[in-house]
Design a protein around this motif. Structure first.
Motif, PDB file in Angstrom:
ATOM      1  N   THR A 159      33.324 -44.710  42.236  1.00  0.00           N
ATOM      2  CA  THR A 159      32.417 -43.620  42.067  1.00  0.00           C
ATOM      3  C   THR A 159      32.938 -42.879  40.844  1.00  0.00           C
ATOM      4  O   THR A 159      34.070 -42.331  40.911  1.00  0.00           O
ATOM      5  N   ALA A 160      32.182 -42.685  39.793  1.00  0.00           N
ATOM      6  CA  ALA A 160      32.571 -41.766  38.654  1.00  0.00           C
ATOM      7  C   ALA A 160      32.470 -40.315  39.092  1.00  0.00           C
ATOM      8  O   ALA A 160      31.501 -39.877  39.558  1.00  0.00           O
ATOM      9  N   ILE A 161      33.628 -39.635  38.906  1.00  0.00           N
ATOM     10  CA  ILE A 161      33.766 -38.140  39.232  1.00  0.00           C
ATOM     11  C   ILE A 161      33.171 -37.286  38.110  1.00  0.00           C
ATOM     12  O   ILE A 161      32.437 -36.520  38.353  1.00  0.00           O
ATOM     13  N   ASP A 162      33.782 -37.582  36.887  1.00  0.00           N
ATOM     14  CA  ASP A 162      33.407 -36.695  35.739  1.00  0.00           C
ATOM     15  C   ASP A 162      34.049 -37.618  34.505  1.00  0.00           C
ATOM     16  O   ASP A 162      35.151 -38.457  34.461  1.00  0.00           O
ATOM     17  N   LEU A 163      33.463 -36.772  33.079  1.00  0.00           N
ATOM     18  CA  LEU A 163      34.024 -37.589  32.069  1.00  0.00           C
ATOM     19  C   LEU A 163      35.208 -36.936  31.689  1.00  0.00           C
ATOM     20  O   LEU A 163      35.639 -35.771  32.144  1.00  0.00           O
ATOM     21  N   VAL A 164      35.938 -37.361  31.078  1.00  0.00           N
ATOM     22  CA  VAL A 164      37.342 -36.811  29.964  1.00  0.00           C
ATOM     23  C   VAL A 164      36.852 -36.559  28.908  1.00  0.00           C
ATOM     24  O   VAL A 164      36.756 -37.760  28.183  1.00  0.00           O
ATOM     25  N   THR A 165      37.366 -35.394  28.397  1.00  0.00           N
ATOM     26  CA  THR A 165      37.184 -35.153  27.033  1.00  0.00           C
ATOM     27  C   THR A 165      38.614 -34.586  26.476  1.00  0.00           C
ATOM     28  O   THR A 165      39.141 -34.000  27.348  1.00  0.00           O
ATOM     29  N   ASN A 166      38.812 -34.650  25.164  1.00  0.00           N
ATOM     30  CA  ASN A 166      39.819 -34.111  24.786  1.00  0.00           C
ATOM     31  C   ASN A 166      40.184 -32.684  24.624  1.00  0.00           C
ATOM     32  O   ASN A 166      41.221 -32.141  25.100  1.00  0.00           O
ATOM     33  N   SER A 167      39.092 -31.785  24.365  1.00  0.00           N
ATOM     34  CA  SER A 167      39.042 -30.392  24.333  1.00  0.00           C
ATOM     35  C   SER A 167      39.205 -29.722  25.770  1.00  0.00           C
ATOM     36  O   SER A 167      39.587 -28.840  25.890  1.00  0.00           O
ATOM     37  N   HIS A 168      38.503 -30.689  26.937  1.00  0.00           N
ATOM     38  CA  HIS A 168      38.583 -30.162  27.984  1.00  0.00           C
ATOM     39  C   HIS A 168      39.939 -30.474  29.021  1.00  0.00           C
ATOM     40  O   HIS A 168      40.508 -29.643  29.791  1.00  0.00           O
ATOM     41  N   ASN A 169      40.302 -31.711  28.923  1.00  0.00           N
ATOM     42  CA  ASN A 169      41.345 -32.079  29.797  1.00  0.00           C
ATOM     43  C   ASN A 169      42.774 -32.358  29.251  1.00  0.00           C
ATOM     44  O   ASN A 169      43.588 -32.411  29.973  1.00  0.00           O
ATOM     45  N   SER A 170      42.675 -32.300  27.917  1.00  0.00           N
ATOM     46  CA  SER A 170      44.198 -32.509  27.328  1.00  0.00           C
ATOM     47  C   SER A 170      45.023 -31.532  27.620  1.00  0.00           C
ATOM     48  O   SER A 170      44.616 -30.353  27.398  1.00  0.00           O
ATOM     49  N   ASP A 406      25.532 -50.162  18.661  1.00  0.00           N
ATOM     50  CA  ASP A 406      25.884 -49.025  17.772  1.00  0.00           C
ATOM     51  C   ASP A 406      27.471 -48.770  18.357  1.00  0.00           C
ATOM     52  O   ASP A 406      28.120 -48.235  17.415  1.00  0.00           O
ATOM     53  N   ILE A 407      27.557 -48.992  19.398  1.00  0.00           N
ATOM     54  CA  ILE A 407      29.036 -48.627  19.998  1.00  0.00           C
ATOM     55  C   ILE A 407      29.981 -49.518  19.292  1.00  0.00           C
ATOM     56  O   ILE A 407      31.119 -49.349  18.495  1.00  0.00           O
ATOM     57  N   ALA A 408      29.569 -50.867  19.082  1.00  0.00           N
ATOM     58  CA  ALA A 408      30.430 -51.706  18.352  1.00  0.00           C
ATOM     59  C   ALA A 408      30.689 -51.370  16.701  1.00  0.00           C
ATOM     60  O   ALA A 408      31.674 -51.595  16.175  1.00  0.00           O
ATOM     61  N   ARG A 409      29.571 -50.696  16.159  1.00  0.00           N
ATOM     62  CA  ARG A 409      29.815 -50.408  14.800  1.00  0.00           C
ATOM     63  C   ARG A 409      30.672 -49.124  14.731  1.00  0.00           C
ATOM     64  O   ARG A 409      31.321 -49.051  13.678  1.00  0.00           O
ATOM     65  N   ARG A 410      30.490 -48.357  15.694  1.00  0.00           N
ATOM     66  CA  ARG A 410      31.145 -46.903  15.471  1.00  0.00           C
ATOM     67  C   ARG A 410      32.597 -47.169  16.531  1.00  0.00           C
ATOM     68  O   ARG A 410      33.102 -45.879  16.399  1.00  0.00           O
ATOM     69  N   HIS A 411      32.948 -48.034  16.829  1.00  0.00           N
ATOM     70  CA  HIS A 411      33.954 -47.975  17.842  1.00  0.00           C
ATOM     71  C   HIS A 411      35.353 -47.193  17.294  1.00  0.00           C
ATOM     72  O   HIS A 411      35.762 -47.758  16.206  1.00  0.00           O
ATOM     73  N   SER A 412      35.892 -46.368  18.144  1.00  0.00           N
ATOM     74  CA  SER A 412      36.990 -45.563  17.916  1.00  0.00           C
ATOM     75  C   SER A 412      38.012 -45.533  18.978  1.00  0.00           C
ATOM     76  O   SER A 412      37.454 -44.891  19.973  1.00  0.00           O
ATOM     77  N   ARG A 413      39.223 -45.814  19.045  1.00  0.00           N
ATOM     78  CA  ARG A 413      40.100 -45.795  20.296  1.00  0.00           C
ATOM     79  C   ARG A 413      40.694 -44.658  20.076  1.00  0.00           C
ATOM     80  O   ARG A 413      41.543 -44.128  19.186  1.00  0.00           O
ATOM     81  N   PRO A 414      41.023 -43.824  21.408  1.00  0.00           N
ATOM     82  CA  PRO A 414      41.581 -42.520  21.090  1.00  0.00           C
ATOM     83  C   PRO A 414      43.244 -43.126  20.965  1.00  0.00           C
ATOM     84  O   PRO A 414      43.568 -44.038  21.689  1.00  0.00           O
ATOM     85  N   SER A 415      43.933 -41.987  20.413  1.00  0.00           N
ATOM     86  CA  SER A 415      45.238 -42.379  20.019  1.00  0.00           C
ATOM     87  C   SER A 415      46.004 -42.231  21.365  1.00  0.00           C
ATOM     88  O   SER A 415      45.781 -41.845  22.243  1.00  0.00           O
ATOM     89  N   ARG A 416      47.343 -42.946  21.396  1.00  0.00           N
ATOM     90  CA  ARG A 416      48.146 -43.175  22.475  1.00  0.00           C
ATOM     91  C   ARG A 416      48.762 -41.846  22.547  1.00  0.00           C
ATOM     92  O   ARG A 416      49.053 -41.355  23.831  1.00  0.00           O
ATOM     93  N   ARG A 417      48.883 -40.871  21.674  1.00  0.00           N
ATOM     94  CA  ARG A 417      49.459 -39.550  21.854  1.00  0.00           C
ATOM     95  C   ARG A 417      48.353 -38.877  22.667  1.00  0.00           C
ATOM     96  O   ARG A 417      48.681 -38.014  23.557  1.00  0.00           O
ATOM     97  N   LEU A 418      47.169 -38.709  22.292  1.00  0.00           N
ATOM     98  CA  LEU A 418      46.006 -38.259  23.062  1.00  0.00           C
ATOM     99  C   LEU A 418      45.874 -38.636  24.567  1.00  0.00           C
ATOM    100  O   LEU A 418      45.924 -37.761  25.388  1.00  0.00           O
ATOM    101  N   GLN A 419      45.920 -40.073  24.646  1.00  0.00           N
ATOM    102  CA  GLN A 419      46.020 -40.643  25.957  1.00  0.00           C
ATOM    103  C   GLN A 419      47.124 -40.044  26.840  1.00  0.00           C
ATOM    104  O   GLN A 419      46.892 -39.497  27.965  1.00  0.00           O
ATOM    105  N   ARG A 420      48.411 -39.729  26.223  1.00  0.00           N
ATOM    106  CA  ARG A 420      49.488 -39.248  26.891  1.00  0.00           C
ATOM    107  C   ARG A 420      49.334 -37.832  27.363  1.00  0.00           C
ATOM    108  O   ARG A 420      49.954 -37.372  28.189  1.00  0.00           O
TER     109      ARG A 420
END
Length: 521
Positions: A159-170, A406-420
């Protein structure tokens, strides 16, 4: 924690209906790795699976202009014409390419080709079907096709609980100054733990909001999850007051949620009151094939006038053999002691389709980078104030494919630093076990409130009362959510109350009746 905790995947698709599967396969065919997540144990379970009538294709003497006209008229011209044009031109091509050629869906045929049917507000026969189980067949065949792609994996029972965003969760304070983007999702796993999955894009394909109402054709899991998650992330939700009520759902104490497809009326079935009168003949020039919102209101008023809880659909004199054209409905009713070839079918209107949703562009992209929405939880502008029958699956396929590409055209992976910098899910210091009876009771109360106050026929007093009651309920639910042990039913209740408030607020602010939003003054 589960096996997916803090793992990365290129795309996470929340939902396994036609819209989600379309986005998944389109992205996968461009080389991206995709994880399709469903809170049900079986990925077949979805609104798509329950769709009976069919999917729009190209009928004899049909054209994109003619289909566009029908969609606009059904939508009361509240549609985005650019989106309608797109689905009218591209949609049938995608049906042919993906469903007919690739997935090999066995649509019914005659000696002359496809066996097209007609539904309310369509100007001609253009709807492909597989008896009266079109959605089931599409879901089974398309799921098999998508599942054969090595880039697609499925995660059931999460079950998806919530989205994770950089500005809210980091935990990195600098991220709050940067532009917000989705970098992952928190998932409740079957063992009760919460996994954090990182991704370059999340696709909301979570279906509709039918289970917010007392009577619905939707499965129990249709609690507006995607709409709620998007709203909490600050993404606009538009046209939320447009709830389409299907006129004919079987009324039976032992069998809930069974839709009696509009194709019945397309083949000649007529609505009848308890006095034996075919009442649509005195209400609308199109009689039983009037737009759904007008038929639903007519039934509702007839029930009020006669003091009954249902009306009848008379299918005893169809242009086709009901036993072979509608075998699933025929057999299901027969098991309940109802022979629909001889007996009228008791029916009641029910919440069926959410014409509003998360605001997206023509590629299913939201205003929040990394977040997409497709299918019923999205608002593309195709349906306007009311949905034309059998266009929902067409829209799901069309915009799902466009979103994946569109996702394939614009795909961007969050940095490892951000993930950590993103923390694991934070559990309450002292988790409280919540009585499931209380959760069930709150949802039941909400469904009754929405049905009576924000239902088929609305008034200003009812809407304002609903909004006040929902605000109180939401405050209470949010309070215990922060202390409770996280469970699927609590997540769903929290989402349902938030979306109910969004719907009621939208209805209060729109006092002019249009389409399936009808305010009686």
């Amino acid at each position: 924690m589960g096996v997916w905790n803090r793992e990365y995947v290129d795309v996470v698709v929340l939902g396994s209906g036609l819209a989600g599967l379309s986005a998944a396969v389109a992205a996968a065919e461009e080389g991206l790795d995709v994880l399709v997540v469903t809170k049900e144990d079986n990925p077949l379970e979805s609104n798509t699976y329950l769709a009976q009538g069919g999917i729009v294709y190209r009928g004899e003497n049909d054209s994109p202009d003619l289909l566009m006209r029908d969609i606009l008229e059904a939508g009361a011209y509240y549609n985005l014409k650019e989106a309608v044009r797109l689905v009218a031109e591209e949609g049938p091509k995608m049906v042919e390419e993906y469903l007919i050629k690739r997935a090999d869906v066995p649509f019914d045929t005659t000696t002359d080709g496809f066996d097209f049917t007609k539904e309310g507000a369509h100007s001609l026969r253009r709807i492909l079907h597989v008896k009266d189980e079109t959605g089931k067949s599409i879901q089974e065949h398309f799921l098999a096709y998508v599942g054969s792609n090595p880039h697609v994996k499925f995660l059931s029972g999460y079950t998806a609980i919530d989205l994770v965003t950089n500005s809210h969760n980091s935990l990195d304070p600098e991220e709050r100054y940067r532009r917000s983007r989705v970098v992952g999702v928190y998932l409740l796993n079957p063992e009760g733990g919460v996994d954090l999955v990182f991704t370059g894009a999340v696709v909301l394909a979570t279906g509709g909001v039918g289970n917010l109402f007392l009577h619905t054709s939707n499965p129990p899991g249709a609690t507006g999850d995607g709409v709620a998650m998007a709203s909490r992330a600050g993404v606009p939700v538009i046209n939320a007051h447009f709830i389409q009520f299907h006129p004919t759902v079987l009324y039976h104490r032992d069998f809930k949620r069974m839709l009696i497809t509009e194709a019945f009326r397309g083949e000649g079935a007529r609505l009848m009151n308890h006095s034996g009168e075919y009442f649509m003949e005195r209400i609308h020039p199109l009689k039983d094939l009037a737009p759904r919102d007008e038929v639903a209101r007519a039934i509702y008023r007839e029930m009020e006038r006669e003091g009954t809880e249902y009306v009848f659909l008379d299918a005893r004199d169809l242009s086709v053999d009901v036993r072979t054209r509608f075998p699933y409905i025929y057999q299901s009713c027969l098991q309940l002691g109802l022979d629909i070839s001889k007996d009228p079918i008791p029916v009641v209107p029910a919440a069926h389709y959410f014409c509003g949703g998360v605001k997206v562009n023509l590629d299913g992209r939201t205003e929040l980078p990394g977040l997409y929405a497709v299918g019923e939880c999205a608002c593309t502008g195709v349906h306007g104030a009311n949905r034309l029958a059998s266009v929902s699956l067409l829209e799901a396929l069309t915009f799902g494919i466009r979103a994946g590409k569109d996702i394939a055209r614009r795909h961007s992976r969050p940095s490892r630093r951000l993930q950590r910098s993103i923390p694991d899910w934070v559990f309450p210091p002292q988790e409280e076990d919540v009585d499931p009876v209380l959760v069930k009771s709150d949802l039941k109360y909400l469904r009754s409130l929405m049905w009576h106050y924000v239902g088929i026929i609305r008034t200003s007093k009812r809407l304002n009362r609903a909004l006040a009651d929902i605000n109180y309920l939401q405050h209470r639910v949010e309070s215990f959510y922060k202390k409770a042990k996280v469970r699927r039913d609590i997540v769903e209740l929290r989402n349902a109350v938030l979306v109910a408030r969004i719907i009621a607020q939208s209805a209060v602010s729109q006092q002019v009746s249009v389409g399936c939003h009808y305010v009686e003054h």
